[in-house]
Design a protein around this motif. Structure first.
Motif, PDB file in Angstrom:
ATOM      1  N   MET A  19      -4.375  -3.424   6.011  1.00  0.00           N
ATOM      2  CA  MET A  19      -4.167  -3.412   4.489  1.00  0.00           C
ATOM      3  C   MET A  19      -3.028  -3.876   4.333  1.00  0.00           C
ATOM      4  O   MET A  19      -2.249  -3.463   3.299  1.00  0.00           O
ATOM      5  N   GLY A  20      -2.068  -4.909   4.802  1.00  0.00           N
ATOM      6  CA  GLY A  20      -0.932  -5.405   4.618  1.00  0.00           C
ATOM      7  C   GLY A  20       0.355  -4.357   5.251  1.00  0.00           C
ATOM      8  O   GLY A  20       1.486  -4.538   5.196  1.00  0.00           O
ATOM      9  N   LEU A  21      -0.296  -3.363   5.951  1.00  0.00           N
ATOM     10  CA  LEU A  21       0.914  -2.487   6.705  1.00  0.00           C
ATOM     11  C   LEU A  21       0.877  -2.754   8.032  1.00  0.00           C
ATOM     12  O   LEU A  21      -0.136  -2.855   8.802  1.00  0.00           O
ATOM     13  N   SER A  22       2.185  -3.010   8.547  1.00  0.00           N
ATOM     14  CA  SER A  22       2.441  -3.220   9.954  1.00  0.00           C
ATOM     15  C   SER A  22       2.145  -2.095  10.757  1.00  0.00           C
ATOM     16  O   SER A  22       2.294  -0.676  10.170  1.00  0.00           O
ATOM     17  N   VAL A  23       2.087  -2.065  11.987  1.00  0.00           N
ATOM     18  CA  VAL A  23       2.330  -0.787  12.951  1.00  0.00           C
ATOM     19  C   VAL A  23       3.403  -0.066  12.716  1.00  0.00           C
ATOM     20  O   VAL A  23       3.466   1.074  12.808  1.00  0.00           O
ATOM     21  N   GLU A  24       4.521  -1.030  12.515  1.00  0.00           N
ATOM     22  CA  GLU A  24       5.841  -0.062  12.201  1.00  0.00           C
ATOM     23  C   GLU A  24       5.614   0.546  10.706  1.00  0.00           C
ATOM     24  O   GLU A  24       6.450   1.736  10.774  1.00  0.00           O
ATOM     25  N   ASP A  25       5.203   0.177   9.868  1.00  0.00           N
ATOM     26  CA  ASP A  25       4.967   0.929   8.349  1.00  0.00           C
ATOM     27  C   ASP A  25       4.091   2.078   8.854  1.00  0.00           C
ATOM     28  O   ASP A  25       4.305   3.077   8.289  1.00  0.00           O
TER      29      ASP A  25
ATOM     30  N   MET B 286       0.826  -1.067  -0.012  1.00  0.00           N
ATOM     31  CA  MET B 286      -0.060   0.150  -0.025  1.00  0.00           C
ATOM     32  C   MET B 286       1.037   1.282  -0.187  1.00  0.00           C
ATOM     33  O   MET B 286       1.903   1.395   0.756  1.00  0.00           O
ATOM     34  N   GLU B 287       0.478   2.117  -0.843  1.00  0.00           N
ATOM     35  CA  GLU B 287       1.373   3.391  -0.877  1.00  0.00           C
ATOM     36  C   GLU B 287       1.060   4.442   0.072  1.00  0.00           C
ATOM     37  O   GLU B 287      -0.157   4.435   0.583  1.00  0.00           O
ATOM     38  N   ASN B 288       2.034   5.372   0.440  1.00  0.00           N
ATOM     39  CA  ASN B 288       1.850   6.181   1.517  1.00  0.00           C
ATOM     40  C   ASN B 288       1.246   7.503   0.650  1.00  0.00           C
ATOM     41  O   ASN B 288       2.194   8.509   0.077  1.00  0.00           O
ATOM     42  N   THR B 289      -0.218   7.762   0.428  1.00  0.00           N
ATOM     43  CA  THR B 289      -0.746   8.813  -0.317  1.00  0.00           C
ATOM     44  C   THR B 289      -1.827   9.183   0.665  1.00  0.00           C
ATOM     45  O   THR B 289      -2.160   8.616   1.653  1.00  0.00           O
TER      46      THR B 289
ATOM     47  N   SER C 267      -5.604 -10.461  14.404  1.00  0.00           N
ATOM     48  CA  SER C 267      -6.187 -10.259  12.995  1.00  0.00           C
ATOM     49  C   SER C 267      -7.526 -10.494  12.689  1.00  0.00           C
ATOM     50  O   SER C 267      -8.276 -10.289  11.940  1.00  0.00           O
ATOM     51  N   ASP C 268      -8.374 -11.337  13.709  1.00  0.00           N
ATOM     52  CA  ASP C 268      -9.531 -11.865  13.539  1.00  0.00           C
ATOM     53  C   ASP C 268     -10.450 -10.676  13.688  1.00  0.00           C
ATOM     54  O   ASP C 268     -10.195  -9.495  14.371  1.00  0.00           O
ATOM     55  N   GLY C 269     -11.424 -10.764  12.686  1.00  0.00           N
ATOM     56  CA  GLY C 269     -12.788  -9.500  12.649  1.00  0.00           C
ATOM     57  C   GLY C 269     -13.119  -8.766  13.666  1.00  0.00           C
ATOM     58  O   GLY C 269     -12.714  -7.646  14.069  1.00  0.00           O
ATOM     59  N   TYR C 270     -13.876  -9.726  14.775  1.00  0.00           N
ATOM     60  CA  TYR C 270     -14.258  -8.513  15.915  1.00  0.00           C
ATOM     61  C   TYR C 270     -12.972  -8.269  16.797  1.00  0.00           C
ATOM     62  O   TYR C 270     -12.918  -6.988  17.132  1.00  0.00           O
TER      63      TYR C 270
END
Length: 133
Positions: free
Chosen positions: A115-121, A1-4, A97-100
């Motif tokens: 969306m594939g970005l970690s907290v670090e990202d 995912m791009e940083n936009t 990562s489960d929904g609830y």
């Protein structure tokens, strides 16, 4: 995912209504209709790290899945717990990562992957800052 700015606004929307938005180093304000690109360009969300989750909060999550959950702990991306099954004890696990679980964490101001970005990202993108424990 791009940083936009568009992706940043989408991420911010996950925290709608919470007082976690910081703009120009001012007080936290609620995330809401202020998600215009101009407004959020220099803004970030101030969120709690998962390491600061309390035992009581973990129990709340686990008891949504299993009302008799007890001995709840966080371990390597999972919430582990014991529960009563009939007249016997059993063990269970919930992926963070489960929904609830993910929704509960976000609705309580915790930083989570997105969306594939970690907290670090997310920190590196400047979209979030983690609160100090």
């Amino acid at each position: 995912m791009e940083n936009t700015l568009e992706n940043k606004a989408k991420f911010f929307a996950q925290y709608w209504g919470q007082k976690v938005l910081v703009k120009d180093e001012h007080e936290n304000c609620p995330v809401g209709h202020n998600l215009s690109f101009e407004f959020i360009e220099n803004a970030y969300l101030e969120l709690k790290p998962l390491s600061s989750i309390t035992d009581e909060e973990l129990v709340k999550i686990a008891q949504f899945y299993e009302p008799t959950a007890h001995n709840v702990k966080l371990d390597d991306g999972q919430i582990l717990f014991d529960f009563i099954y009939g007249d016997q004890g059993a063990s269970g696990a919930i992926e963070i990562s489960d929904g609830y679980c993910l929704d509960w964490l976000r609705s309580n101001g915790f930083a989570t992957e997105w969306m594939g970005l970690s907290v670090e990202d997310l920190v590196n993108y400047g979209w979030i800052k983690l609160k100090e424990n």
